[in-house]
Design a protein around this motif. Sequence first.
Motif, PDB file in Angstrom:
ATOM      1  N   LYS A   1       0.836  -1.181   0.000  1.00  0.00           N
ATOM      2  CA  LYS A   1       0.000   0.000   0.000  1.00  0.00           C
ATOM      3  C   LYS A   1       0.880   1.243   0.000  1.00  0.00           C
ATOM      4  O   LYS A   1       1.998   1.237   0.500  1.00  0.00           O
TER       5      LYS A   1
ATOM      6  N   SER B   1       1.360   5.025   1.355  1.00  0.00           N
ATOM      7  CA  SER B   1       0.940   5.970   2.377  1.00  0.00           C
ATOM      8  C   SER B   1       1.177   7.364   1.824  1.00  0.00           C
ATOM      9  O   SER B   1       2.309   7.708   1.456  1.00  0.00           O
TER      10      SER B   1
ATOM     11  N   TYR C   1      -5.837  -1.696  -6.670  1.00  0.00           N
ATOM     12  CA  TYR C   1      -5.914  -1.078  -5.345  1.00  0.00           C
ATOM     13  C   TYR C   1      -7.154  -0.185  -5.268  1.00  0.00           C
ATOM     14  O   TYR C   1      -7.541   0.443  -6.254  1.00  0.00           O
TER      15      TYR C   1
ATOM     16  N   TYR D   1      -8.593   3.100  -2.918  1.00  0.00           N
ATOM     17  CA  TYR D   1      -8.304   4.142  -1.947  1.00  0.00           C
ATOM     18  C   TYR D   1      -9.562   4.983  -1.766  1.00  0.00           C
ATOM     19  O   TYR D   1     -10.454   5.004  -2.608  1.00  0.00           O
TER      20      TYR D   1
ATOM     21  N   GLN E   1     -10.637   9.034  -0.767  1.00  0.00           N
ATOM     22  CA  GLN E   1     -10.138  10.390  -0.572  1.00  0.00           C
ATOM     23  C   GLN E   1     -11.255  11.240   0.003  1.00  0.00           C
ATOM     24  O   GLN E   1     -12.310  11.402  -0.616  1.00  0.00           O
TER      25      GLN E   1
ATOM     26  N   LEU F   1      -5.973  10.763   1.732  1.00  0.00           N
ATOM     27  CA  LEU F   1      -6.022   9.547   0.920  1.00  0.00           C
ATOM     28  C   LEU F   1      -5.760   8.338   1.804  1.00  0.00           C
ATOM     29  O   LEU F   1      -4.701   8.197   2.392  1.00  0.00           O
ATOM     30  N   GLU F   2      -6.746   7.446   1.876  1.00  0.00           N
ATOM     31  CA  GLU F   2      -6.609   6.254   2.699  1.00  0.00           C
ATOM     32  C   GLU F   2      -6.600   5.015   1.826  1.00  0.00           C
ATOM     33  O   GLU F   2      -7.441   4.863   0.953  1.00  0.00           O
ATOM     34  N   PHE F   3      -5.692   4.119   2.120  1.00  0.00           N
ATOM     35  CA  PHE F   3      -5.672   2.820   1.460  1.00  0.00           C
ATOM     36  C   PHE F   3      -6.798   1.949   2.010  1.00  0.00           C
ATOM     37  O   PHE F   3      -7.010   1.894   3.220  1.00  0.00           O
TER      38      PHE F   3
ATOM     39  N   TYR G   1      -6.072  -4.103  -1.517  1.00  0.00           N
ATOM     40  CA  TYR G   1      -5.433  -4.375  -2.799  1.00  0.00           C
ATOM     41  C   TYR G   1      -5.663  -5.823  -3.200  1.00  0.00           C
ATOM     42  O   TYR G   1      -5.906  -6.688  -2.366  1.00  0.00           O
TER      43      TYR G   1
END
Lengths: 112, 119
Positions: free
Chosen positions: A99, A101, B33, B35, B37, B43-45, B48
């Motif tokens: 991921k 960051s 992936y 994410y 926002q 921005l957060e994961f 995946y």
Amino acid sequence: AQSVAQPEDQVNVAEGNPLTVKCTYSVSGNPYLFWYVQYPNRGLQFLLKYITGDNLVKGSYGFEAEFNKSQTSFHLKKPSALVSDSALYFCAVRARGYKLSFGAGTTVTVRA
Amino acid sequence: GAGVSQSPSNKVTEKGKDVELRCDPISGHTALYWYRQSLGQGLEFLIYFQGNSAPDKSGLPSDRFSAERTGGSVSTLTIQRTQQEDSAVYLCASSLGLAGGGSPAYEQYFGPGTRLTVT
């Protein structure tokens, strides 16, 4: 844990002047560092990355970034800014795992 | 060539309804992936995929969120019983592969996002 800090919410420069967007990171191990740009109502566009090798990385649209291991920084630079460079810029780091960051982002405004 | 595409581009839904967000990655990209926002969180994961499997689901905010990928291509992010705090732009990205060992760190290519508004 990995993290990125972009200390400036906004950067304002005049067209033709140098542009610098700051980024510092914290990560265990060797970092993979990225810069992305986001234009209004658009997704993120990849600008450049540092994996290994030369500390100065050149990317798209005349941007470059310098990796400084001792200062844990990866500042984005452009020698002569254009009005069209006005956008939101994100620094990102990836260490272990897959991921990214992201930093909080820096809004760049280039005035004519 | 075609980039990452996402649909819908905008979605307005009522609180409590379920929504499905779709992502079509770049052809040949094995990694995908998701994410999120949002103004407050940046921005957060979320999750995946490598192929059709999702080894890391730790970023999903709650059990109302789920995602799947079929045929190593299209992915769907589902949010059940939506809440107002789910309002955000949901971004999908894809890359050639996952970095590991001596492999290079592949950059991720992002789609334009789906703007979700929960009323």
